[in-house]
Enzyme design. Sequence first.
Site, PDB file in Angstrom:
ATOM      1  N   VAL A 145       1.090  -1.636  -0.768  1.00 47.08           N
ATOM      2  CA  VAL A 145       0.452   0.013   0.625  1.00 47.08           C
ATOM      3  C   VAL A 145       1.272   1.722  -0.570  1.00 47.08           C
ATOM      4  O   VAL A 145       0.429   2.334   0.088  1.00 47.08           O
ATOM      5  CB  VAL A 145      -1.095  -0.122   0.768  1.00 47.08           C
ATOM      6  CG1 VAL A 145      -1.787  -0.635   1.469  1.00 47.08           C
ATOM      7  CG2 VAL A 145       0.023   0.070   2.608  1.00 47.08           C
ATOM      8  N   ASP A 146       2.532   0.947   0.310  1.00 43.16           N
ATOM      9  CA  ASP A 146       2.622   2.352  -0.310  1.00 43.16           C
ATOM     10  C   ASP A 146       3.004   3.069  -1.603  1.00 43.16           C
ATOM     11  O   ASP A 146       3.927   4.189  -0.957  1.00 43.16           O
ATOM     12  CB  ASP A 146       4.572   1.850   0.562  1.00 43.16           C
ATOM     13  CG  ASP A 146       5.404   1.010  -0.590  1.00 43.16           C
ATOM     14  OD1 ASP A 146       5.002   0.063  -1.790  1.00 43.16           O
ATOM     15  OD2 ASP A 146       5.196  -0.222   0.601  1.00 43.16           O
TER      16      ASP A 146
ATOM     17  N   HIS B 110      -4.421  -4.361  -2.204  1.00 41.58           N
ATOM     18  CA  HIS B 110      -4.666  -3.672  -1.068  1.00 41.58           C
ATOM     19  C   HIS B 110      -5.073  -2.353  -0.524  1.00 41.58           C
ATOM     20  O   HIS B 110      -4.806  -2.311  -0.062  1.00 41.58           O
ATOM     21  CB  HIS B 110      -3.893  -4.503  -0.047  1.00 41.58           C
ATOM     22  CG  HIS B 110      -3.941  -6.018  -0.267  1.00 41.58           C
ATOM     23  ND1 HIS B 110      -2.748  -6.316   0.692  1.00 41.58           N
ATOM     24  CD2 HIS B 110      -5.142  -6.547  -0.378  1.00 41.58           C
ATOM     25  CE1 HIS B 110      -3.547  -7.865   0.829  1.00 41.58           C
ATOM     26  NE2 HIS B 110      -4.023  -8.270  -0.007  1.00 41.58           N
TER      27      HIS B 110
ATOM     28  N   SER C  94       5.329 -14.173   1.596  1.00 35.95           N
ATOM     29  CA  SER C  94       4.766 -14.861   2.215  1.00 35.95           C
ATOM     30  C   SER C  94       4.047 -15.668   1.595  1.00 35.95           C
ATOM     31  O   SER C  94       4.085 -17.363   2.204  1.00 35.95           O
ATOM     32  CB  SER C  94       4.428 -14.722   4.092  1.00 35.95           C
ATOM     33  OG  SER C  94       3.368 -13.989   3.857  1.00 35.95           O
TER      34      SER C  94
HETATM   35  P1  OAD Z   1       4.579 -10.569   5.050  1.00 36.33           P
HETATM   36  O1  OAD Z   1       5.444 -10.226   5.690  1.00 36.33           O
HETATM   37  O2  OAD Z   1       3.388 -11.124   5.175  1.00 36.33           O
HETATM   38  O3  OAD Z   1       5.956 -11.249   3.921  1.00 36.33           O
HETATM   39  C1  OAD Z   1       6.985 -10.703   3.855  1.00 36.33           C
HETATM   40  C2  OAD Z   1       7.618 -11.819   2.959  1.00 36.33           C
HETATM   41  O4  OAD Z   1       8.415 -10.744   2.096  1.00 36.33           O
HETATM   42  C3  OAD Z   1       8.096 -12.638   3.703  1.00 36.33           C
HETATM   43  O5  OAD Z   1       8.402 -14.056   2.976  1.00 36.33           O
HETATM   44  C4  OAD Z   1       9.969 -12.290   4.111  1.00 36.33           C
HETATM   45  O6  OAD Z   1      10.761 -13.448   3.760  1.00 36.33           O
HETATM   46  C5  OAD Z   1      10.710 -11.755   2.577  1.00 36.33           C
HETATM   47  N1  OAD Z   1      11.497 -10.851   3.035  1.00 36.33           N
HETATM   48  C6  OAD Z   1      11.677 -10.374   3.970  1.00 36.33           C
HETATM   49  N2  OAD Z   1      12.423  -9.340   3.287  1.00 36.33           N
HETATM   50  C7  OAD Z   1      12.525  -9.467   1.699  1.00 36.33           C
HETATM   51  C8  OAD Z   1      13.948  -8.914   0.598  1.00 36.33           C
HETATM   52  N3  OAD Z   1      14.274  -7.678   1.626  1.00 36.33           N
HETATM   53  N4  OAD Z   1      13.530  -8.749  -0.322  1.00 36.33           N
HETATM   54  C9  OAD Z   1      12.911 -10.414  -0.332  1.00 36.33           C
HETATM   55  N5  OAD Z   1      11.682 -10.266  -0.001  1.00 36.33           N
HETATM   56  C10 OAD Z   1      12.247 -10.247   1.871  1.00 36.33           C
HETATM   57  O7  OAD Z   1       4.050  -9.662   3.863  1.00 36.33           O
HETATM   58  P2  OAD Z   1       2.578 -10.279   2.580  1.00 36.33           P
HETATM   59  O8  OAD Z   1       3.262 -11.424   1.495  1.00 36.33           O
HETATM   60  O9  OAD Z   1       3.512  -9.129   2.041  1.00 36.33           O
HETATM   61  O10 OAD Z   1      -2.630  -7.102   4.108  1.00 36.33           O
HETATM   62  O11 OAD Z   1       1.483  -9.789   2.937  1.00 36.33           O
HETATM   63  C11 OAD Z   1       0.352 -10.122   2.361  1.00 36.33           C
HETATM   64  C12 OAD Z   1      -0.354  -8.845   3.452  1.00 36.33           C
HETATM   65  O12 OAD Z   1      -1.115  -9.650   4.560  1.00 36.33           O
HETATM   66  C13 OAD Z   1      -0.302  -7.340   3.594  1.00 36.33           C
HETATM   67  O13 OAD Z   1      -0.742  -6.996   1.851  1.00 36.33           O
HETATM   68  C14 OAD Z   1      -0.850  -7.071   4.229  1.00 36.33           C
HETATM   69  C15 OAD Z   1      -0.462  -8.210   5.432  1.00 36.33           C
HETATM   70  O14 OAD Z   1      -1.879  -8.428   6.351  1.00 36.33           O
HETATM   71  C16 OAD Z   1      -2.630  -5.469   4.346  1.00 36.33           C
HETATM   72  O15 OAD Z   1      -2.632  -5.146   4.953  1.00 36.33           O
HETATM   73  C17 OAD Z   1      -4.298  -5.695   3.687  1.00 36.33           C
END
Ligand code: OAD
Length: 252
Positions: free
Chosen positions: A109-110, A125, A199
């Site tokens: 959302v950034d 989102h 994730s």
């Molecule tokens: P998560 O916090 O669930 O997952 C972030 C992922 O990024 C993890 O698998 C990390 O291992 C990986 N990660 C960390 N550092 C990284 C890097 N430098 N390069 C690549 N990957 C890296 O975030 P999302 O999957 O985006 O929803 O979460 C999904 C949704 O859950 C979000 O959009 C948000 C949240 O609740 C809403 O706000 C509606």
Amino acid sequence: MRIDRDQDLPEALIAALTSADRVAVLTGAGVSAESGVPTFRDAQTGLWARHDPMTLASPEGFSRQPDLVWDWYQHRRRLIAETAPNAGHHALARLQKRFEQFTLITQNVDGFHQLAGSEPVLELHGNIQRTICSQTRQLIAPDWLDQHSDQQPPPSPHHPEGLARPDVVWFGEMLDPETLDQAFAAAEHCDLMIVAGTSGLVHPAAGIPLLAVRAGKPMIDINPDRSELSGLADWHLAGPSAHWLPKLASSL
Ligand code: OAD
């Protein structure tokens, strides 16, 4: 196949990238991690490790404590305003120009993809910089918010019981069906699916790459850790997206 940071991109991956006409990309919070924006689920630094999502990211939480929720989003908005897109966002913007069809789908959302020059972006989102009425979901102009900044959250100009809230999707809320349909169609009809920094735990977003895999399309997953989606990928590029996405862009 897992590829570590010190390894080169495999020939077969480069061939899949160079021969693709239609590419679909799904990004998550990890793509902004190197800009200094915390992810949600990383064990020590993730937002949901330190804050209760139902208090801060649900309509019920907002009804109970609108001031607390507004304050938390103001804090996140300030943090995002003080940071900037990183090499991964910029690489995606470069990649977008190289393909006949390149659909960038983000859970973030950034607004960093747009700041880096990507256009269009399917924001599943929402966008934290926009503000809407809690009752009608109509947009609220920044001028109105400035004029009512003594109230936290400001009232809505659109409804007597409405309050200003961020234009983000909270737990229990629907994603915009049109945006979601476009994302599903892009994944189903792509020649290559790239997933970065997610994730893969939150649906329906996490289902998008599954459509590409089910359609027999090759998939790249970029994540320092093994995610729910890494096992489905033909290539798991283990490492940060600010390392791997520029490598993909420069391999073309
Ligand atoms: P998560 O916090 O669930 O997952 C972030 C992922 O990024 C993890 O698998 C990390 O291992 C990986 N990660 C960390 N550092 C990284 C890097 N430098 N390069 C690549 N990957 C890296 O975030 P999302 O999957 O985006 O929803 O979460 C999904 C949704 O859950 C979000 O959009 C948000 C949240 O609740 C809403 O706000 C509606």
